[in-house]
Design an enzyme around this catalytic site. Sequence first.
Site, short mmCIF file in Angstrom:
data_model
loop_
_atom_site.label_atom_id
_atom_site.label_comp_id
_atom_site.label_asym_id
_atom_site.label_seq_id
_atom_site.Cartn_x
_atom_site.Cartn_y
_atom_site.Cartn_z
N VAL A 271 28.05 34.25 42.64
CA VAL A 271 27.70 35.41 41.82
C VAL A 271 27.10 34.89 40.52
CG1 VAL A 271 28.55 37.44 40.60
CG2 VAL A 271 29.53 36.84 42.83
N HIS B 88 37.12 31.46 36.49
CA HIS B 88 38.20 31.70 37.44
C HIS B 88 39.53 31.24 36.82
CE1 HIS B 88 35.69 32.09 41.23
NE2 HIS B 88 34.83 31.44 40.47
N HIS C 72 31.30 33.67 34.98
CA HIS C 72 32.70 34.09 35.11
C HIS C 72 33.59 32.86 35.14
CE1 HIS C 72 30.83 33.69 39.07
NE2 HIS C 72 32.00 33.25 39.51
N ASP D 224 40.16 38.81 41.72
CA ASP D 224 39.14 38.41 42.70
C ASP D 224 39.42 39.12 44.03
OD1 ASP D 224 37.18 35.61 42.93
OD2 ASP D 224 37.69 36.72 44.75
P1 5GP Z 1 31.74 31.95 42.36
O1 5GP Z 1 31.76 31.36 43.74
O2 5GP Z 1 30.39 32.57 42.03
O3 5GP Z 1 32.21 31.01 41.29
O4 5GP Z 1 32.80 33.11 42.38
C1 5GP Z 1 32.49 34.43 42.69
C2 5GP Z 1 33.79 35.12 42.99
O5 5GP Z 1 33.57 36.51 42.95
C3 5GP Z 1 34.36 34.79 44.36
O6 5GP Z 1 35.63 34.20 44.23
C4 5GP Z 1 34.38 36.13 45.07
O7 5GP Z 1 35.52 36.29 45.89
C5 5GP Z 1 34.37 37.11 43.92
N1 5GP Z 1 33.74 38.38 44.23
C6 5GP Z 1 32.55 38.55 44.88
N2 5GP Z 1 32.28 39.87 45.00
C7 5GP Z 1 33.33 40.53 44.42
C8 5GP Z 1 33.61 41.92 44.25
O8 5GP Z 1 32.87 42.82 44.64
N3 5GP Z 1 34.78 42.23 43.61
C9 5GP Z 1 35.63 41.26 43.16
N4 5GP Z 1 36.76 41.68 42.56
N5 5GP Z 1 35.39 39.94 43.31
C10 5GP Z 1 34.25 39.58 43.94
#
Ligand code: 5GP
Length: 114
Positions: free
Chosen positions: A96, A102, A100, A30
Amino acid sequence: MDDCIFCKILEKKIPSQRVVETPEFVAFKDVNPQAPNHILIVPRRHIPTVNDLTEGDKILIGEMVLQAQSIAKDLGISEEGYRLVLNCNRGAGQTVFHLHLHLLAGRPFSWPPG
Ligand code: 5GP
Ligand code: ZN
């Protein structure tokens, strides 16, 4: 999906620090880690949220968790413990919209989460 950041990462149009690649998944670090170990396990197929999963995805979801188990073992954090999180939709903090899982480890975690 043209506007999906994770599809772009999977296509290597955006760089990432990959940990594991399989025919079904890519796992990468991340970019904004919430723990010393913070890995995202991302299916290659664009599935927006948990709400979009169907009966046909049972094997995919099972393999996602087993992939997390395997990465935890490789990182040496199996015994210490780790947290697996699937956020579904904005109310749960999903930002996003490409499914996914975590994998978080390396610090204490409270329950219930904040
Ligand atoms: P969500 O909040 O959707 O469950 O998690 C999305 C995760 O994607 C977040 O923890 C954020 O830091 C990570 N993330 C967003 N954009 C990018 C990126 O461009 N590259 C990487 N490696 N992680 C990302
Ligand atoms: Zn996508």
